[in-house]
Design a protein around this motif. Sequence first.
Motif, PDB file in Angstrom:
ATOM      1  N   GLN A  13      46.093  33.422  -6.335  1.00  0.00           N
ATOM      2  CA  GLN A  13      46.002  34.875  -6.187  1.00  0.00           C
ATOM      3  C   GLN A  13      47.175  35.563  -6.859  1.00  0.00           C
ATOM      4  O   GLN A  13      48.335  35.248  -6.605  1.00  0.00           O
ATOM      5  N   TRP A  49      42.367  34.859  -8.813  1.00  0.00           N
ATOM      6  CA  TRP A  49      41.852  36.049  -8.123  1.00  0.00           C
ATOM      7  C   TRP A  49      42.922  37.119  -8.257  1.00  0.00           C
ATOM      8  O   TRP A  49      44.046  36.936  -7.828  1.00  0.00           O
ATOM      9  N   SER A  51      44.213  40.853  -7.272  1.00  0.00           N
ATOM     10  CA  SER A  51      44.069  42.057  -6.462  1.00  0.00           C
ATOM     11  C   SER A  51      43.708  43.207  -7.404  1.00  0.00           C
ATOM     12  O   SER A  51      43.878  43.106  -8.612  1.00  0.00           O
ATOM     13  N   ASP A  98      38.681  41.584  -7.493  1.00  0.00           N
ATOM     14  CA  ASP A  98      38.710  42.077  -6.114  1.00  0.00           C
ATOM     15  C   ASP A  98      37.726  43.238  -6.007  1.00  0.00           C
ATOM     16  O   ASP A  98      37.869  44.253  -6.697  1.00  0.00           O
ATOM     17  N   ARG A 198      36.119  38.527  -4.984  1.00  0.00           N
ATOM     18  CA  ARG A 198      36.660  38.480  -3.637  1.00  0.00           C
ATOM     19  C   ARG A 198      36.338  39.850  -3.045  1.00  0.00           C
ATOM     20  O   ARG A 198      36.676  40.875  -3.620  1.00  0.00           O
ATOM     21  N   ASP A 200      36.681  42.720  -0.433  1.00  0.00           N
ATOM     22  CA  ASP A 200      37.603  43.286   0.535  1.00  0.00           C
ATOM     23  C   ASP A 200      36.851  43.769   1.780  1.00  0.00           C
ATOM     24  O   ASP A 200      35.839  44.473   1.674  1.00  0.00           O
TER      25      ASP A 200
END
Length: 555
Positions: A13, A49, A51, A98, A198, A200
């Motif tokens: 990440q 990944w 953010s 994300d 991913r 949220d």
Amino acid sequence: MNRTWWKEAVIYQIYPRSFMDSNGDGIGDLQGIISRLDYLKYLGIDVIWMSPVYKSPNDDNGYDISDYQAIMDEFGTMEDFDELLSAAHERGIKIVMDLVVNHTSDEHRWFVESRRSTDNPYRDYYIWREGKDDQTPPNNWGSCFSGSAWQYDEATSMYYLHLFSKKQPDLNWDNPKVRQEVFDMMTWWCDKGIDGFRMDVISMISKVKELPDGQVKGLYGDYGPYAVNGPNVHKYLQEMNEKVLSKYDLMTVGETPEVTTELARQYAGEDTHELNMVFQFEHVGSNGKYAKWTDEKMPLTTLKKILTRWQTELYGKAWNSLFWDNHDQPRAVSRFGDDRPQYRETSAKMLATCLHMMQGSPYVYQGEELGMTNYPFQSPSDFRDIESINAYKEWCESGIVSHEEFWPCLLWLSRDNARTPMQWDDSEHSGFTTGTPWITVNPNYKEINAKAETADPNSVFHYYKKLIALRKQTPIMVYGKYEPLFEDSEDWFVYTRTLDSEKLLVVCSFTDQETEFTIPEEFAGTDVLISNMEPAGNQGTVTLRPYEAFVLWKK
């Protein structure tokens, strides 16, 4: 059990703002990530990944998105993103985005339109309700970031729901137009060539229509029973899968607050057609002295019980995500290990052993592979995180608790612990930027940094590199069945993994004391697969040193 690439992958990440700055403005960016891809290739990870990197006013560091199909100016351009995607793929590294679709920014064009009038075509894209008056919201729900979950809007004399910041209004997923907008956007990114999402707080997209008051916990009502794992969440995820996810070879992981193993088997079941895996937060959750805020370490027996339940109850039915920390959690070695200088490296390696030997896809948060630690914050002005800043205001500045009582809890759990810049070398600002970093670099960067650790074969970095390489060569690490041993011990985390005729014994000491450990007879004299120090022996009773870890392999 189906064998797939994402079950076998190790995911890294990146928190872009804090990873690497290429232009000297003190903020990490996409070109910075590109410049460090060879480092990640050397580490051996399979997936990045990131953010959020979308356009955002940054009320919550990019988790408040104003345009899903544009890049935040501070991070670069869409051309930079395309270059990153291509450069990563050239190195055999996949990119997972994300996806933040429980809410948008209040500066997103949908919300700008939605608040104009009650009959605007975008009005029903969000959740609006009348209050009892302009001082009394529709219900008593509290926001994750302190205060009420409702914001009064004078333009139409109504309230909108925001389970996070007031600049993060919740989308109305019951509106099919909203769902289609989201699916179209996801398809656009998939066609661009990304490798997954991913998602949220994806377990929060469906709310009960009545929106009743919640049970008061702390200062406000708990929205959980009415807005988490809601009535239509599985229906909407199956629709997402049908319209988007099933059409591509993707990795999908849902951030699912308040998920149970039973719910996880639905969200990420082998044949439920929703997601590949979920993040559960029981092992990093806390019912603290002040809502989530505490400075108390979870007992090892509790930690083991939680992780064991997830290992055993998902086996053969759904897939685990394995993590100790991320951008929302404090540093793993400070929280679960021991960040004192004499124990930091050993305990960091022990934690890595414990996690990577379990069943599931391991996630490495940037700097975890170096054993980066929590930051020694000195005052509230040091924080940049909206959650930490608001919590201090709500609990201390309001006079509910004293600074002396609350400060240790904030130091222990603040999200900013994970958001200080990546420590690349021992030059000024740890090599992260030539400018002034947006948040201060941890002062221990001269001792803990990537340049020193990549040069040291005995470093935490090289231990992670070895674990990641072993995973690619040793299918039992990925697919073996988990069984716990010594469950009542407050000193050891011990378990086995079994695949056909092979078996692993994983032994991890979570104490700074020496302890006497008897190796089970069936593993006497077997090979040592990996260890964080020269093992005391592989049979009989051995003396485990502080934070020792080793894995025995019965072939």
